[in-house]
Design a protein around this motif. Structure first.
Motif: not given
Lengths: 403, 140
Positions: A235-251
């Motif tokens: 979790r701590d790492l996931a929260e630091e990481l930027p998105p990979f692809l954009g669009g859909g449910e990632m916003i």
């Protein structure tokens, strides 16, 4: 569950003409009935997009998708299913991590891989490293095709920021000592990524206890459909990481002034996900979790020993990898004097034997072992002694024909 | 089907290794790889844009690749570049459409390969190297 009952849980064995000896599970496992039914059930009678519609069909699809995430998390020993990202497979997961982790590196920072790696755990890091001027290094292998961790100090340095290694080699079957790698990586402050593609088909595990930061897997190797996989990120790492692809449910919110992103796991699940294959993956994980893995591991070790002993008795054959059954799984590659792996696999096909010949997407390993290509037999829970005996008999016949 | 790939004609051609080796002063040298298995051919030509005087190859590959390379090594020296391009087209037509080869009838040995799509590249590898070598020789 007896071997014949177990085999009956995989529809392909009733569907294919005999003889049929499937020994290429390291490339793709056969789909189990639970996964096939879940896939067809969703696509034929319950299909809708997820996380969007409020009507009943869409809500049921969303619930099935979330249930799959929880089933995969349980198989991996992950307590919080929100740490599991549903992907298209291991390669996608590793690319996602390479994109997110390497973007934060400085020129000269180091990424430590290993000579055992599949190209999918090399090339994403090379692509990302090239953008920031990071340096790729590799843990060497022993003559037996294991990670040479006694030489870890030679390649790990204070500049190492990321270590990414396979849990099990897709060529030699050697199991990596992840605990030792994690300990060394932590000492220099590096993150640890594990390619779990070859490990997960051999039983449930506890990725949190492994100590790594991320673990990637593919559904098609876990007896589910092609097109879906999973990536666990602490979790701590996931929260630091930027998105990979954009669009859909990632916003979270989109405007032309700027866009904010959803929290993990949705931040990493852009676009419509592979819903049906993900649900099938969850069904496979749930079914597999209920099996007696101690008995299955013993059976696989016995088959591996039978195969290794048979190969050792054929003078023209040289096993590439550990010759014993300790610290390895049922992935066995070998070279045959004066016989090309593709010719061998082609002739064995005429006896219903399905094996893989080539470099298995591991050219650096083959280079290190002084080989261009090898022939690989890889076992899964549905194999039995008849598969091994057919292979050994077929090998002797084919070698007489080709050498 | 798989067993038919290994009939006597292919085995004999692969073992004969016609043209195996290197030229002292090649006009053109090309390398071609099969990414599936890492097989590789290094092919050298000497001659003019109209006619090949000599050809040599070093081939690391399966029996199908070696047989194809050997056939080229046997037929190419002295052949016109137009004849070689026609042979390349004949092989592609044989593998994709089953069209019998007329200019190089020996290509018929590869007829069983047509049914095994994953092995087409094995036979084609030396011919693709030849096509690239001809391109270079002709200054394309």
């Amino acid at each position: 569950m007896s071997p014949s009952e177990l085999r009956a849980e995989f529809p392909i064995f009733a569907a294919r003409p005999r003889p049929f000896h499937y020994l290429d599970s390291a490339a793709t496992g056969q789909i189990c009935r639970a996964a096939a039914q879940a896939l067809l059930g969703f696509e034929a009678a319950a299909r809708a997009n997820v996380k969007r519609g409020v009507y009943r069909l869409a809500d049921e699809a969303t619930q099935a998708f979330d249930r799959a995430r929880a089933e995969i998390a349980a198989y991996l020993g992950v307590r919080d299913a929100r740490e599991v990202i549903l992907t298209s497979g291991t390669t996608f997961g590793l690319n996602l991590l390479a994109h997110g982790l390497v973007g934060r590196l400085a020129p000269g920072d180091e990424i430590l891989l290993s000579t055992l790696e599949h190209h999918s755990n090399i090339v994403p890091w090379q692509l990302a490293a090239g953008r920031v001027g990071a340096v790729i290094r590799a843990i060497p292998v022993t003559a037996e095709g294991r990670l040479d961790l006694d030489r870890l100090d030679e390649v790990l340095s204070r500049r190492t920021r990321i270590v990414s290694v396979t849990h099990v080699s897709n060529v030699t079957g050697a199991v990596s000592d992840i605990g030792r790698i994690v300990e060394a990586a932590r000492a220099v402050g590096a993150r640890v990524v594990v390619d779990g593609a070859q490990r997960v088909p051999h039983g449930p595990l506890d990725v949190e206890a492994l100590g790594c930061d991320a673990y990637a897997l593919s559904g098609h190797k876990l007896f589910a459909a092609t097109g879906a996989g999973a990536l666990w990120i602490r979790r701590d790492l996931a929260e630091e990481l930027p998105p990979f692809l954009g669009g859909g449910e990632m916003i979270r919110r989109v405007s032309f002034a700027g866009t904010s992103f959803a929290a993990p796991p949705h931040r990493f699940e852009a676009g419509t996900p592979p819903i049906g294959p993900a649900i099938a993956l969850g069904a496979a994980a749930a079914w597999l979790a209920g099996l007696d893995w101690q008995a299955l591991a013993e059976a696989e070790a016995a088959l591996t020993a039978r195969l290794l002993a048979g190969l050792a008795a054929i003078p023209a054959v040289r096993v590439v990898g550990p010759t014993g059954t300790q610290g390895r799984l049922g992935v066995v590659s070998f070279a045959v004097d004066d016989v090309h792996p593709h010719d061998l696999c082609q002739l064995l096909d005429s006896r219903g034997l399905c094996l893989r010949g080539g470099h298995h997407c591991a050219q650096p390993l083959h280079d290190a072992l002084g080989l261009e290509a090898t022939t690989r037999a890889s076992l899964a829970l549905y194999n039995d002694a008849s598969d091994i005996d057919a292979l050994l008999e077929g090998l002797e016949w084919a070698i007489r024909r080709l050498a | 089907m798989s067993e038919r790939l290994y009939d006597e004609a292919i085995l004999a051609e692969a073992k004969s290794q016609a043209g195996a080796g290197a030229l002292e002063c090649p006009a053109v040298r090309v390398e071609a790889d099969n990414p599936l298995c890492g097989d590789r051919i290094t092919l050298e030509l000497a001659g003019s844009p109209a006619r090949i005087e000599a050809l040599a190859h070093r081939t690391r590959g399966c029996l199908l690749t070696r047989a194809a390379a050997s056939l080229i090594g046997r037929r190419a020296p002295g052949a016109s570049t137009a004849d070689l391009r026609a042979a390349i087209a004949e092989l592609e037509a044989l593998l994709t459409a089953g069209t019998p080869a007329e200019r190089w009838p020996e290509l018929a040995m590869f007829t069983p390969v047509r049914a095994v799509r994953s092995r087409h590249d094995c036979v084609l590898l030396p011919f693709r190297a030849l096509a690239e070598a001809l391109d270079r020789l002709e200054g394309r």
